[in-house]
Design a protein around this motif. Structure first.
Motif, PDB file in Angstrom:
ATOM      1  N   VAL A 136       0.812  -1.347  -0.211  1.00 44.09           N
ATOM      2  CA  VAL A 136      -0.213  -0.206   0.312  1.00 44.09           C
ATOM      3  C   VAL A 136       0.592   1.203   0.011  1.00 44.09           C
ATOM      4  O   VAL A 136       0.438   2.413  -1.238  1.00 44.09           O
ATOM      5  CB  VAL A 136      -0.769  -0.136   1.370  1.00 44.09           C
ATOM      6  N   ARG A 137       1.809   1.371   0.674  1.00 43.16           N
ATOM      7  CA  ARG A 137       2.769   2.436   0.492  1.00 43.16           C
ATOM      8  C   ARG A 137       3.672   2.894  -0.345  1.00 43.16           C
ATOM      9  O   ARG A 137       3.994   4.046  -1.212  1.00 43.16           O
ATOM     10  CB  ARG A 137       3.541   2.190   2.153  1.00 43.16           C
ATOM     11  N   ILE A 138       3.791   1.496  -1.291  1.00 44.73           N
ATOM     12  CA  ILE A 138       4.008   1.410  -2.827  1.00 44.73           C
ATOM     13  C   ILE A 138       3.332   2.060  -3.567  1.00 44.73           C
ATOM     14  O   ILE A 138       3.386   3.525  -4.461  1.00 44.73           O
ATOM     15  CB  ILE A 138       4.959   0.509  -3.050  1.00 44.73           C
ATOM     16  N   ALA A 139       2.456   1.724  -3.419  1.00 45.24           N
ATOM     17  CA  ALA A 139       1.134   2.615  -4.639  1.00 45.24           C
ATOM     18  C   ALA A 139       0.705   3.552  -3.286  1.00 45.24           C
ATOM     19  O   ALA A 139       0.659   4.360  -4.628  1.00 45.24           O
ATOM     20  CB  ALA A 139      -0.307   0.903  -4.095  1.00 45.24           C
ATOM     21  N   ALA A 140       1.134   4.640  -2.950  1.00 48.10           N
ATOM     22  CA  ALA A 140       0.902   5.557  -2.453  1.00 48.10           C
ATOM     23  C   ALA A 140       1.903   6.704  -3.227  1.00 48.10           C
ATOM     24  O   ALA A 140       1.628   7.983  -3.056  1.00 48.10           O
ATOM     25  CB  ALA A 140       0.900   5.900  -0.841  1.00 48.10           C
ATOM     26  N   ILE A 141       2.815   5.702  -3.822  1.00 49.11           N
ATOM     27  CA  ILE A 141       3.916   6.771  -4.055  1.00 49.11           C
ATOM     28  C   ILE A 141       3.580   6.604  -5.952  1.00 49.11           C
ATOM     29  O   ILE A 141       3.683   7.810  -6.624  1.00 49.11           O
ATOM     30  CB  ILE A 141       5.105   5.800  -4.113  1.00 49.11           C
ATOM     31  N   LEU A 142       3.601   5.463  -5.911  1.00 48.95           N
ATOM     32  CA  LEU A 142       2.797   5.362  -7.647  1.00 48.95           C
ATOM     33  C   LEU A 142       1.549   5.833  -7.950  1.00 48.95           C
ATOM     34  O   LEU A 142       1.543   5.979  -9.181  1.00 48.95           O
ATOM     35  CB  LEU A 142       3.534   3.220  -7.779  1.00 48.95           C
ATOM     36  N   ALA A 143       0.949   6.073  -7.720  1.00 48.45           N
ATOM     37  CA  ALA A 143      -0.345   5.676  -8.031  1.00 48.45           C
ATOM     38  C   ALA A 143      -0.091   7.947  -8.664  1.00 48.45           C
ATOM     39  O   ALA A 143      -0.545   7.886  -9.533  1.00 48.45           O
ATOM     40  CB  ALA A 143      -1.402   6.064  -7.342  1.00 48.45           C
ATOM     41  N   PRO A 144       0.173   8.700  -7.957  1.00 53.38           N
ATOM     42  CA  PRO A 144       0.671   9.702  -7.669  1.00 53.38           C
ATOM     43  C   PRO A 144       1.188  10.279  -9.123  1.00 53.38           C
ATOM     44  O   PRO A 144       1.277  10.823 -10.020  1.00 53.38           O
ATOM     45  CB  PRO A 144       0.701  10.471  -6.938  1.00 53.38           C
ATOM     46  N   ILE A 145       2.578   9.817  -9.345  1.00 52.00           N
ATOM     47  CA  ILE A 145       3.371  10.069 -10.375  1.00 52.00           C
ATOM     48  C   ILE A 145       2.536   9.238 -11.144  1.00 52.00           C
ATOM     49  O   ILE A 145       3.134  10.128 -12.867  1.00 52.00           O
ATOM     50  CB  ILE A 145       4.532   8.805 -10.029  1.00 52.00           C
ATOM     51  N   GLY A 146       2.145   8.384 -11.294  1.00 53.39           N
ATOM     52  CA  GLY A 146       1.539   7.446 -12.660  1.00 53.39           C
ATOM     53  C   GLY A 146       0.589   8.826 -12.925  1.00 53.39           C
ATOM     54  O   GLY A 146      -0.141   8.689 -14.430  1.00 53.39           O
ATOM     55  N   SER A 147      -0.267   9.160 -12.593  1.00 57.58           N
ATOM     56  CA  SER A 147      -1.215  10.545 -12.697  1.00 57.58           C
ATOM     57  C   SER A 147      -0.562  11.136 -13.512  1.00 57.58           C
ATOM     58  O   SER A 147      -1.468  11.792 -14.293  1.00 57.58           O
ATOM     59  CB  SER A 147      -2.395  10.541 -11.228  1.00 57.58           C
ATOM     60  N   GLY A 148       0.322  11.683 -12.946  1.00 58.29           N
ATOM     61  CA  GLY A 148       0.940  12.883 -13.399  1.00 58.29           C
ATOM     62  C   GLY A 148       1.277  12.657 -14.373  1.00 58.29           C
ATOM     63  O   GLY A 148       1.633  14.075 -15.063  1.00 58.29           O
ATOM     64  N   ILE A 149       1.852  11.251 -14.979  1.00 59.12           N
ATOM     65  CA  ILE A 149       2.376  11.357 -16.024  1.00 59.12           C
ATOM     66  C   ILE A 149       1.848  11.088 -17.103  1.00 59.12           C
ATOM     67  O   ILE A 149       1.859  11.655 -18.703  1.00 59.12           O
ATOM     68  CB  ILE A 149       3.614  10.009 -16.219  1.00 59.12           C
ATOM     69  N   VAL A 150       0.163  10.677 -16.881  1.00 57.86           N
ATOM     70  CA  VAL A 150      -0.944  10.707 -18.012  1.00 57.86           C
ATOM     71  C   VAL A 150      -0.950  11.916 -18.084  1.00 57.86           C
ATOM     72  O   VAL A 150      -0.963  12.002 -19.296  1.00 57.86           O
ATOM     73  CB  VAL A 150      -1.028  10.011 -17.341  1.00 57.86           C
ATOM     74  N   PHE A 151      -1.207  12.627 -17.578  1.00 55.97           N
ATOM     75  CA  PHE A 151      -1.935  14.203 -17.170  1.00 55.97           C
ATOM     76  C   PHE A 151      -0.484  15.095 -18.494  1.00 55.97           C
ATOM     77  O   PHE A 151      -0.805  15.866 -18.499  1.00 55.97           O
ATOM     78  CB  PHE A 151      -2.377  14.867 -16.223  1.00 55.97           C
ATOM     79  N   THR A 152       0.510  15.050 -17.823  1.00 56.70           N
ATOM     80  CA  THR A 152       1.970  15.355 -18.264  1.00 56.70           C
ATOM     81  C   THR A 152       1.661  15.247 -19.784  1.00 56.70           C
ATOM     82  O   THR A 152       1.756  16.652 -20.708  1.00 56.70           O
ATOM     83  CB  THR A 152       3.266  15.206 -18.231  1.00 56.70           C
ATOM     84  N   TYR A 153       1.134  14.265 -20.216  1.00 56.25           N
ATOM     85  CA  TYR A 153       1.182  13.726 -21.889  1.00 56.25           C
ATOM     86  C   TYR A 153       0.075  14.208 -22.066  1.00 56.25           C
ATOM     87  O   TYR A 153       0.679  15.037 -23.293  1.00 56.25           O
ATOM     88  CB  TYR A 153       1.381  12.186 -22.240  1.00 56.25           C
ATOM     89  N   ALA A 154      -0.993  13.838 -21.455  1.00 59.45           N
ATOM     90  CA  ALA A 154      -2.821  14.185 -22.757  1.00 59.45           C
ATOM     91  C   ALA A 154      -2.571  15.779 -22.161  1.00 59.45           C
ATOM     92  O   ALA A 154      -2.742  16.606 -23.417  1.00 59.45           O
ATOM     93  CB  ALA A 154      -3.919  13.672 -21.480  1.00 59.45           C
ATOM     94  N   LEU A 155      -2.065  16.821 -20.767  1.00 64.28           N
ATOM     95  CA  LEU A 155      -2.303  18.369 -21.515  1.00 64.28           C
ATOM     96  C   LEU A 155      -1.714  18.797 -22.401  1.00 64.28           C
ATOM     97  O   LEU A 155      -1.544  19.668 -23.494  1.00 64.28           O
ATOM     98  CB  LEU A 155      -1.868  18.830 -20.623  1.00 64.28           C
TER      99      LEU A 155
END
Length: 241
Positions: free
Chosen positions: A77-96
């Protein structure tokens, strides 16, 4: 999957198959995952003493209280708490970046943002959108300062506009059903109706304090998109059209 569909390579049928499986896998997988998490909260969180913090924090507390058998879950869960925002940030950086590029090509924002000198790094032939990334970074910092660095407020400002965006696409699909093909595609408008109702229920169940902030952001963004072309017609210097 929808954000990066344009980057999928292969024949038409192969691309359609890959995108279809990616979308179905994402929807079904997310439904199963969040249904399981909701079941855990409903069945095991009451009286556990872990009633504070975010969802990640509550799940971690519950696993910690369970002892050694669930130590692996705490780490996961602690790993997911780090990776989830990073993954979301990568997707939004590309999409925007892609969205700003398209807006620039249509002259809704300064056209200089989609020119090769602005979208490519020296010595590279592929688009990297460095100038657009820089503009997005500055805007992100402005928004971050405007909300006082409050993460929850940022989440609210992001969630409601996304729901309304998807609701708009449902309306478009229902209205322009004449553009669809035959067979199963004719059922898509009914799926659009159902999705629109589901989105309306989610927005209705959201707190008004969240809804008005999200709608205000949409209004502000719409105003910007209306004003910028108007300034272009006035030949305001420095906009780069």
């Amino acid at each position: 999957p929808l954000d990066v569909t344009g980057e999928v390579r292969g024949g038409r049928r192969e691309v359609a198959r890959r995108v279809r499986w990616a979308v179905y896998g994402t929807v079904v997988g997310s439904f199963l995952l969040y249904s399981a998490l909701q079941l855990v909260y409903a069945e095991h969180m009451a009286g556990s003493g872990a009633e504070h913090g975010t969802s990640y924090a509550r799940l971690t507390d519950a696993a910690t209280l369970a002892g050694a058998p669930l130590d692996w879950l705490v780490v996961l869960v602690r790993i997911a708490a780090i990776l989830a925002p990073i993954g979301s940030g990568i997707v939004f950086t590309y999409a925007l970046s892609r969205e700003v590029y398209a807006l620039s090509a249509e002259r809704y924002v300064p056209s200089g943002l989609h020119e090769p000198r602005a979208s490519r790094l020296p010595g590279r032939t592929s688009d990297s959108f460095w100038l657009i990334l820089l503009v997005n970074l500055v805007l992100a910092l402005v928004v971050l300062v405007a909300v006082g660095g409050d993460w929850q407020t940022l989440a609210v400002l992001n969630t409601i506009p996304i729901l309304i965006l998807y609701a708009v696409t449902c309306v478009v699909l229902a209205v322009r059903s004449d553009l669809l093909g035959t067979g199963a595609q004719r059922l898509l408008p009914f799926a659009a109706y159902a999705a629109f109702v589901a989105i309306a229920l989610v927005v209705n169940e959201s707190a008004w304090d969240r809804v008005w902030k999200g709608v205000a952001v949409i209004g502000w963004g719409s105003l910007v998109l209306l004003v910028l072309p108007w300034l272009h017609h006035l030949r305001v210097p420095g906009l780069g059209w």
